[in-house]
Design a protein around this motif. Structure first.
Motif, PDB file in Angstrom:
ATOM      1  N   ARG A 187     -30.841-110.204  53.670  1.00 57.18           N
ATOM      2  CA  ARG A 187     -31.703-109.457  52.934  1.00 57.18           C
ATOM      3  C   ARG A 187     -31.431-110.094  51.149  1.00 57.18           C
ATOM      4  O   ARG A 187     -32.261-109.998  50.609  1.00 57.18           O
ATOM      5  CB  ARG A 187     -30.711-108.064  52.959  1.00 57.18           C
ATOM      6  CG  ARG A 187     -31.132-107.568  54.273  1.00 57.18           C
ATOM      7  CD  ARG A 187     -30.349-106.360  54.181  1.00 57.18           C
ATOM      8  NE  ARG A 187     -31.528-105.231  53.578  1.00 57.18           N
ATOM      9  CZ  ARG A 187     -31.740-103.991  52.653  1.00 57.18           C
ATOM     10  NH1 ARG A 187     -29.851-103.715  53.703  1.00 57.18           N
ATOM     11  NH2 ARG A 187     -31.916-103.450  52.571  1.00 57.18           N
ATOM     12  N   HIS A 188     -29.965-110.324  50.589  1.00 55.14           N
ATOM     13  CA  HIS A 188     -29.896-110.315  48.981  1.00 55.14           C
ATOM     14  C   HIS A 188     -29.018-111.590  49.731  1.00 55.14           C
ATOM     15  O   HIS A 188     -28.155-112.245  49.906  1.00 55.14           O
ATOM     16  CB  HIS A 188     -29.553-109.208  49.196  1.00 55.14           C
ATOM     17  CG  HIS A 188     -29.367-109.608  47.670  1.00 55.14           C
ATOM     18  ND1 HIS A 188     -28.511-108.839  46.406  1.00 55.14           N
ATOM     19  CD2 HIS A 188     -29.809-110.228  46.456  1.00 55.14           C
ATOM     20  CE1 HIS A 188     -28.196-108.223  45.336  1.00 55.14           C
ATOM     21  NE2 HIS A 188     -29.254-109.896  44.649  1.00 55.14           N
ATOM     22  N   VAL A 189     -30.071-112.671  48.543  1.00 60.07           N
ATOM     23  CA  VAL A 189     -29.635-113.931  48.717  1.00 60.07           C
ATOM     24  C   VAL A 189     -29.369-114.330  46.193  1.00 60.07           C
ATOM     25  O   VAL A 189     -30.486-113.410  46.241  1.00 60.07           O
ATOM     26  CB  VAL A 189     -30.181-115.223  48.506  1.00 60.07           C
ATOM     27  CG1 VAL A 189     -29.163-116.565  48.295  1.00 60.07           C
ATOM     28  CG2 VAL A 189     -30.486-115.196  50.283  1.00 60.07           C
ATOM     29  N   GLY A 190     -27.838-114.116  45.751  1.00 68.06           N
ATOM     30  CA  GLY A 190     -27.885-114.072  44.317  1.00 68.06           C
ATOM     31  C   GLY A 190     -27.750-116.041  44.712  1.00 68.06           C
ATOM     32  O   GLY A 190     -26.786-116.503  45.127  1.00 68.06           O
ATOM     33  N   PRO A 245     -29.369-103.581  48.013  1.00 68.30           N
ATOM     34  CA  PRO A 245     -27.679-104.373  48.534  1.00 68.30           C
ATOM     35  C   PRO A 245     -26.967-105.036  47.925  1.00 68.30           C
ATOM     36  O   PRO A 245     -27.485-105.652  47.095  1.00 68.30           O
ATOM     37  CB  PRO A 245     -28.505-104.664  49.677  1.00 68.30           C
ATOM     38  CG  PRO A 245     -29.824-104.842  49.778  1.00 68.30           C
ATOM     39  CD  PRO A 245     -30.223-104.498  47.871  1.00 68.30           C
ATOM     40  N   PRO A 246     -25.953-105.130  48.454  1.00 70.53           N
ATOM     41  CA  PRO A 246     -25.011-106.224  48.579  1.00 70.53           C
ATOM     42  C   PRO A 246     -25.211-107.807  48.743  1.00 70.53           C
ATOM     43  O   PRO A 246     -26.652-107.897  49.433  1.00 70.53           O
ATOM     44  CB  PRO A 246     -23.734-105.314  49.518  1.00 70.53           C
ATOM     45  CG  PRO A 246     -23.960-104.792  50.002  1.00 70.53           C
ATOM     46  CD  PRO A 246     -25.098-104.039  49.999  1.00 70.53           C
ATOM     47  N   CYS A 247     -25.116-108.504  48.014  1.00 69.28           N
ATOM     48  CA  CYS A 247     -25.159-110.034  48.212  1.00 69.28           C
ATOM     49  C   CYS A 247     -24.777-110.411  49.967  1.00 69.28           C
ATOM     50  O   CYS A 247     -23.352-110.517  50.442  1.00 69.28           O
ATOM     51  CB  CYS A 247     -24.793-110.848  47.156  1.00 69.28           C
ATOM     52  SG  CYS A 247     -25.787-110.596  45.727  1.00 69.28           S
ATOM     53  N   ASP A 248     -25.777-111.177  50.669  1.00 72.63           N
ATOM     54  CA  ASP A 248     -25.291-111.067  51.819  1.00 72.63           C
ATOM     55  C   ASP A 248     -24.430-112.822  51.446  1.00 72.63           C
ATOM     56  O   ASP A 248     -23.557-113.559  52.351  1.00 72.63           O
ATOM     57  CB  ASP A 248     -26.598-111.380  52.990  1.00 72.63           C
ATOM     58  CG  ASP A 248     -27.124-110.126  53.114  1.00 72.63           C
ATOM     59  OD1 ASP A 248     -26.123-108.996  53.452  1.00 72.63           O
ATOM     60  OD2 ASP A 248     -27.973-109.716  53.099  1.00 72.63           O
ATOM     61  N   ARG A 285     -21.129-106.387  44.486  1.00 69.29           N
ATOM     62  CA  ARG A 285     -22.137-106.665  45.643  1.00 69.29           C
ATOM     63  C   ARG A 285     -21.802-107.803  45.987  1.00 69.29           C
ATOM     64  O   ARG A 285     -22.165-108.866  46.974  1.00 69.29           O
ATOM     65  CB  ARG A 285     -23.300-106.332  45.257  1.00 69.29           C
ATOM     66  CG  ARG A 285     -24.011-105.794  44.425  1.00 69.29           C
ATOM     67  CD  ARG A 285     -25.739-105.613  44.248  1.00 69.29           C
ATOM     68  NE  ARG A 285     -25.925-105.030  43.940  1.00 69.29           N
ATOM     69  CZ  ARG A 285     -26.425-104.307  42.556  1.00 69.29           C
ATOM     70  NH1 ARG A 285     -25.647-104.924  42.169  1.00 69.29           N
ATOM     71  NH2 ARG A 285     -26.891-102.548  43.234  1.00 69.29           N
ATOM     72  N   ALA A 286     -20.720-108.791  46.001  1.00 67.40           N
ATOM     73  CA  ALA A 286     -20.260-110.019  46.669  1.00 67.40           C
ATOM     74  C   ALA A 286     -19.044-109.337  47.104  1.00 67.40           C
ATOM     75  O   ALA A 286     -17.873-110.732  47.769  1.00 67.40           O
ATOM     76  CB  ALA A 286     -20.116-110.686  45.136  1.00 67.40           C
TER      77      ALA A 286
END
Length: 231
Positions: free
Chosen positions: A9-12, A173-176, A194-195
């Protein structure tokens, strides 16, 4: 507990290696940041195009103020370009753009550009691009705690969920998955809250060498991961 998932969902992205790239090519640091800026748009937009809902990029940390005045000035100029000239690109791709981090120390011109860009893209639904500007994970948590204290919450009522609700852009959301380029293997104060259970991926390329093909590799690699959440 483990979980197999197809798409994060979330890529940092920890954008690293611009200066190293410039040095390798016999160019001034500014040219590295300019090349990195060009890759930034391509990689982040491709990540969202492939169905990832949130893509965040660590573009200027609270520690980056220690760099030379000239380099900081060039970086701020590039960030202003993203916030002003590039907004039509985000509109074309239906991408909402947000900036998270402290506004302290930023010029009034930059602050106003942030507000305009966020307002113009506020209702777009094709994914969210988050620029982490004047951002630090420690500062984000400290600012969240300040908000909680100022709200009058008692110590007994402080929970991880309450802290999460007071982060910058708390609905993100948190980083997946967190991806760092340049071969360095550390978080460098990025998305610390979030990590907590993020998958980590370290890529040898310097950031300006990243292309949309790398996005395909990153997402395919993520599919192979068996995520574990401590259970």
């Amino acid at each position: 507990m483990s979980e197999k998932t197809e798409l994060p969902r979330h890529v940092g992205f920890i954008v690293d290696g611009n200066r190293r790239w410039a040095k390798q090519h016999g160019l001034p640091a500014y040219e590295g940041h300019l090349a990195g800026y060009n890759s930034l748009k391509d990689v982040l937009l491709e990540t969202l195009r492939r169905g990832v809902k949130y893509a965040s990029a660590y573009v200027f940390s609270t520690e980056n103020w220690k760099r030379s005045e000239e380099e900081v000035g060039h970086l701020m100029g590039l960030l202003l370009k993203v916030l002003e000239s590039d907004v039509p690109i985000f509109l074309e791709h239906n991408v909402r753009m947000r900036v998270i981090g402290s506004r302290e120390g930023l010029s009034e011109t930059l602050r106003k550009a942030i507000e305009r860009a966020e307002e113009r893209t506020r209702n777009l639904t094709g994914g969210e691009l988050l620029l982490c500007l004047n951002y630090g994970g420690h500062l984000e948590i400290a600012d969240a705690v300040k908000k909680i204290v100022q709200s009058g919450v008692t110590a007994e009522d402080v929970t991880p969920e309450l802290i999460a609700q007071n982060l910058y852009a708390p609905e993100v959301p948190p980083c997946d998955l967190i991806v760092r380029t340049s071969g360095e293997q550390r978080l460098s104060n990025f998305m610390l809250w979030r990590a907590a259970y993020s998958e980590l991926m370290f890529i040898e390329k310097n950031w300006p060498d990243m292309t949309i093909k790398d996005v395909e590799f990153i997402l395919e690699e993520y599919k192979k991961r068996n995520r574990r959440f401590g259970g």
